[in-house]
Scaffold this motif. Structure first.
Motif, PDB file in Angstrom:
ATOM      1  N   UNK A  62      70.808  73.008  79.533  1.00  5.30           N
ATOM      2  CA  UNK A  62      69.859  73.706  78.799  1.00  5.30           C
ATOM      3  C   UNK A  62      70.400  73.824  77.169  1.00  5.30           C
ATOM      4  N   UNK A  63      71.748  74.013  77.029  1.00  2.00           N
ATOM      5  CA  UNK A  63      72.180  73.956  75.616  1.00  2.00           C
ATOM      6  C   UNK A  63      72.118  72.882  74.818  1.00  2.00           C
ATOM      7  N   UNK A  64      72.350  71.655  75.597  1.00  3.10           N
ATOM      8  CA  UNK A  64      72.349  70.473  75.237  1.00  3.10           C
ATOM      9  C   UNK A  64      70.848  69.844  74.816  1.00  3.10           C
ATOM     10  N   UNK A  65      69.812  70.308  75.707  1.00  6.25           N
ATOM     11  CA  UNK A  65      68.421  69.904  75.329  1.00  6.25           C
ATOM     12  C   UNK A  65      67.936  70.741  74.308  1.00  6.25           C
ATOM     13  N   UNK A  66      68.407  72.049  74.336  1.00  3.95           N
ATOM     14  CA  UNK A  66      67.952  73.013  73.286  1.00  3.95           C
ATOM     15  C   UNK A  66      68.410  72.587  72.003  1.00  3.95           C
ATOM     16  N   UNK A  72      66.176  67.795  66.218  1.00  2.00           N
ATOM     17  CA  UNK A  72      64.966  67.046  65.860  1.00  2.00           C
ATOM     18  C   UNK A  72      64.060  68.102  64.665  1.00  2.00           C
ATOM     19  N   UNK A  73      64.057  69.335  64.956  1.00  2.00           N
ATOM     20  CA  UNK A  73      63.220  70.321  64.208  1.00  2.00           C
ATOM     21  C   UNK A  73      63.778  70.181  62.884  1.00  2.00           C
ATOM     22  N   UNK A  74      65.003  70.236  62.675  1.00  2.02           N
ATOM     23  CA  UNK A  74      65.702  70.341  61.416  1.00  2.02           C
ATOM     24  C   UNK A  74      65.494  69.054  60.910  1.00  2.02           C
ATOM     25  N   UNK A  75      65.706  67.819  61.415  1.00  4.76           N
ATOM     26  CA  UNK A  75      65.255  66.611  60.767  1.00  4.76           C
ATOM     27  C   UNK A  75      63.789  66.544  59.972  1.00  4.76           C
ATOM     28  N   UNK A  76      62.901  66.800  61.220  1.00  2.00           N
ATOM     29  CA  UNK A  76      61.586  67.075  60.675  1.00  2.00           C
ATOM     30  C   UNK A  76      61.227  67.980  59.587  1.00  2.00           C
ATOM     31  N   UNK A  77      61.935  69.132  59.723  1.00  7.92           N
ATOM     32  CA  UNK A  77      61.478  70.032  58.613  1.00  7.92           C
ATOM     33  C   UNK A  77      62.234  69.500  57.349  1.00  7.92           C
ATOM     34  N   UNK A 241      67.196  77.584  58.032  1.00 10.17           N
ATOM     35  CA  UNK A 241      66.573  76.950  59.198  1.00 10.17           C
ATOM     36  C   UNK A 241      67.946  76.500  60.335  1.00 10.17           C
ATOM     37  N   UNK A 242      69.243  75.977  59.573  1.00  9.81           N
ATOM     38  CA  UNK A 242      70.226  75.552  60.441  1.00  9.81           C
ATOM     39  C   UNK A 242      70.664  76.787  61.070  1.00  9.81           C
ATOM     40  N   UNK A 243      70.836  77.980  60.246  1.00  5.80           N
ATOM     41  CA  UNK A 243      71.614  79.206  60.539  1.00  5.80           C
ATOM     42  C   UNK A 243      70.947  79.653  61.836  1.00  5.80           C
ATOM     43  N   UNK A 244      69.162  79.777  61.548  1.00  3.34           N
ATOM     44  CA  UNK A 244      68.494  80.323  62.688  1.00  3.34           C
ATOM     45  C   UNK A 244      68.647  79.482  64.032  1.00  3.34           C
ATOM     46  N   UNK A 245      68.859  78.024  63.820  1.00  5.27           N
ATOM     47  CA  UNK A 245      68.822  77.362  64.942  1.00  5.27           C
ATOM     48  C   UNK A 245      69.986  77.384  65.687  1.00  5.27           C
ATOM     49  N   UNK A 246      71.144  77.613  64.965  1.00  6.61           N
ATOM     50  CA  UNK A 246      72.450  77.922  65.753  1.00  6.61           C
ATOM     51  C   UNK A 246      72.320  79.041  66.458  1.00  6.61           C
ATOM     52  N   UNK A 247      71.706  80.141  65.664  1.00  6.04           N
ATOM     53  CA  UNK A 247      71.751  81.692  66.302  1.00  6.04           C
ATOM     54  C   UNK A 247      70.776  81.299  67.568  1.00  6.04           C
ATOM     55  N   UNK A 248      69.839  80.738  67.664  1.00  5.26           N
ATOM     56  CA  UNK A 248      68.956  80.498  68.698  1.00  5.26           C
ATOM     57  C   UNK A 248      69.588  79.624  69.688  1.00  5.26           C
TER      58      UNK A 248
END
Length: 536
Positions: A62-66, A72-77, A241-248
């Motif tokens: 799950x963590x790997x998929x997330x 991908x979200x970060x790259x697209x953003x 965005x990266x900080x929020x992504x890591x927290x998520x």
């Protein structure tokens, strides 16, 4: 231990480690076979591989998929923000160039209404009416008469009389930097990027001449856009965005760990229960309250399996205990009579008779036990379509020889039914023998068959002493005997247990209606067997 052989008559086998005296005896014509003893070490235990917990595997997946999705979200953003800034810069450059082209195409000074006669004046008037942003710079460069043939005066030629700049002070005055201005003006491209101490600058230039081909000097109009601030805004946004992504990602991994633990808890309890269950203790169960998923269903099935195993082991222990008790009595009788038997021939004949009778009783007990054991097998009954009328008539003819009783055939079912005729006959004969056993000579015994509400009924009714209501369930148990008779009269107590086993093998039951002094009625209730179960 292994033994070599067979050998021919002329072969010899010699053990090199044996005593010298142990040699083949050739004179006797026999060959001595010496066993070869192979000493082996104890079998090693199978290697126990380190198992990765399923909870950890699920969490990692799950963590790997997330994590992959968040990357991908970060790259697209980042790509979208960068493209938006590039588009904004391009629009700003094109807008300024377009406005200057429109102003130059008119070629009229808005203050005097007179046409421009000088390129420098055209650029100066346009710059005076512009209000560039802090990250923009507008400037012009006018070729001088003393310029190098074929081009304007170079910015580094020692004079700046051709430089024209916006009124407001820009972030970095590129027109005042001969090197920077030279790179822009001497570039063959109309648009480009220049690295400065204030960061990258996107610039665009256009060649300026008087409209309508009027004579006069030429020049350049340049628009510059400082992109460092936009790049910093993109970097700041991406950092957030990266900080929020890591927290998520951390929250998702924690939630996956917790959810996987909750989902796999019944499976873990199954494993622990299976490790602790032995044939001595089958009482452990798994708590699946509130669970509605497949794992909870697995735990429920595991509990059901344990219920069946516990019941089977309990029944087996009770069966073995009862069988041992029942067989111990005739063995004790036989042993006692044999030990006390004297030399008198009459006494010996009596002892032999008693011993034979006890051995016959033991044989009947063993046969009944084997029959009850076979009742648990899937092919204990072999259903086929039979006529109830014919089957009932056959049963009536067979039971009349069991004793001197008044036999009455009350009813005959006039239809065909799917059942095992041999097992039904066996059960009815057993019920009839039981009725004979508990009635006196001349008593009346009724039997019959019928079909009611989709089931076939076979019954035997006697006018014996009856059975108390509290004993109705116990009489069908193994080695259970009715009260009021001696041990020698009561038998092994397996007859009604066999009847119940035959009825249950037909997916039916045995009903008992009896009361003290009112006789007893035993009824076999047999549903119609599915047609697919017929054995050919």
């Amino acid at each position: 231990m292994t033994t070599e052989g067979p050998r021919g008559p002329d072969d010899t086998t010699q053990d090199l480690g044996a005593h010298p005296a142990a040699t083949p005896d050739r004179a006797s014509g026999h060959t001595l076979l010496y066993p070869t003893v192979l000493m082996r070490e104890p079998m090693p235990e199978p290697p126990r591989h380190r198992r990765v917990p399923a909870r950890l595997v699920i969490t990692v997946w799950v963590a790997s998929l997330m994590g992959f999705v968040l990357v991908l979200v970060n790259l697209i953003t980042w790509s979208a923000l960068t493209a938006r800034d590039d588009e904004q810069v391009d629009q700003s450059l094109s807008q300024e160039i377009g406005e200057f082209q429109e102003f130059a195409a008119v070629g009229v000074d808005p203050g005097t209404g007179e046409p421009f006669t000088d390129v420098g004046e055209l650029i100066r008037v346009h710059l005076a009416h512009q209000y560039p942003a802090d990250h923009e710079i507008l400037f012009g460069w006018v070729d001088e008469a003393s310029a190098v043939p074929g081009g304007g005066s170079a910015p580094g030629s020692g004079t700046d009389s051709g430089r024209l700049r916006q009124g407001a002070e820009p972030r970095l005055d590129l027109s005042a930097d001969p090197e920077a201005a030279g790179q822009i003006l001497d570039s063959p491209d109309a648009r480009g990027t220049l690295e400065t101490e204030e960061g990258p600058v996107q610039w665009e230039k256009i060649r300026v001449r008087l409209p309508d081909g009027r004579d006069g000097s030429a020049g350049w109009f340049v628009i510059g856009y400082f992109t460092a601030e936009d790049r910093e805004a993109v970097a700041s946004t991406m950092f957030t965005v990266m900080l929020v992504s890591l927290l998520g990602l951390a929250c998702a991994a924690t939630a996956a760990w917790w959810v996987a633990g909750r989902i796999l808890l019944p499976a873990l309890q199954v494993r622990r229960a299976a490790a602790q269950i032995t044939e001595e203790d089958l009482t452990r169960r798994i708590d699946v309250s509130g669970g509605r998923d497949d794992i909870a269903a697995l735990a429920e099935q595991f509990n059901s399996m344990l219920d069946r195993l516990e019941g089977a082991f309990t029944e087996q222990r009770r069966f073995v205990d009862d069988a041992g008790h029942e067989l111990r009595t005739p063995i004790t009788i036989v042993r006692g009579h044999l030990e006390l038997m004297g030399d008198d021939p009459e006494e010996r004949r009596e002892v032999v008779r008693l011993v034979t009778d006890e051995l016959d009783r033991m044989g009947r007990i063993v046969e009944d036990l084997l029959l009850l054991a076979k009742a648990q097998q899937p092919h204990f009954v072999r259903p086929s379509t039979v006529s109830l009328a014919e089957l009932t008539s056959d049963i009536d003819a067979k039971v009349r020889g069991l004793g001197d009783r008044e036999w009455h055939l009350e009813a005959i079912g006039d239809t065909s039914w799917r059942l095992d005729p041999q097992r039904i006959t066996q059960a009815m004969v057993q019920l009839a023998a039981n009725a004979v056993h508990h009635t006196r000579s001349g008593s009346t015994i009724h039997l019959g068959s019928a079909v009611r509400q989709g089931t076939a009924l076979f019954w035997v009714t006697d006018d014996g002493p009856g059975i108390p209501h509290t004993e109705h369930g116990r009489v069908f148990q193994r080695f259970s005997r009715g009260n009021g008779t001696t041990r020698a009269e009561r038998g092994a107590g397996l007859g009604l247990a066999i009847v119940r086993a035959i009825a249950e093998a037909h997916h039916g039951r045995v009903d008992l209606r009896s009361a003290p002094g009112a006789g007893s009625t035993f009824t076999l209730v047999v549903p119609d067997a599915p047609s697919g179960k017929e054995d050919v």
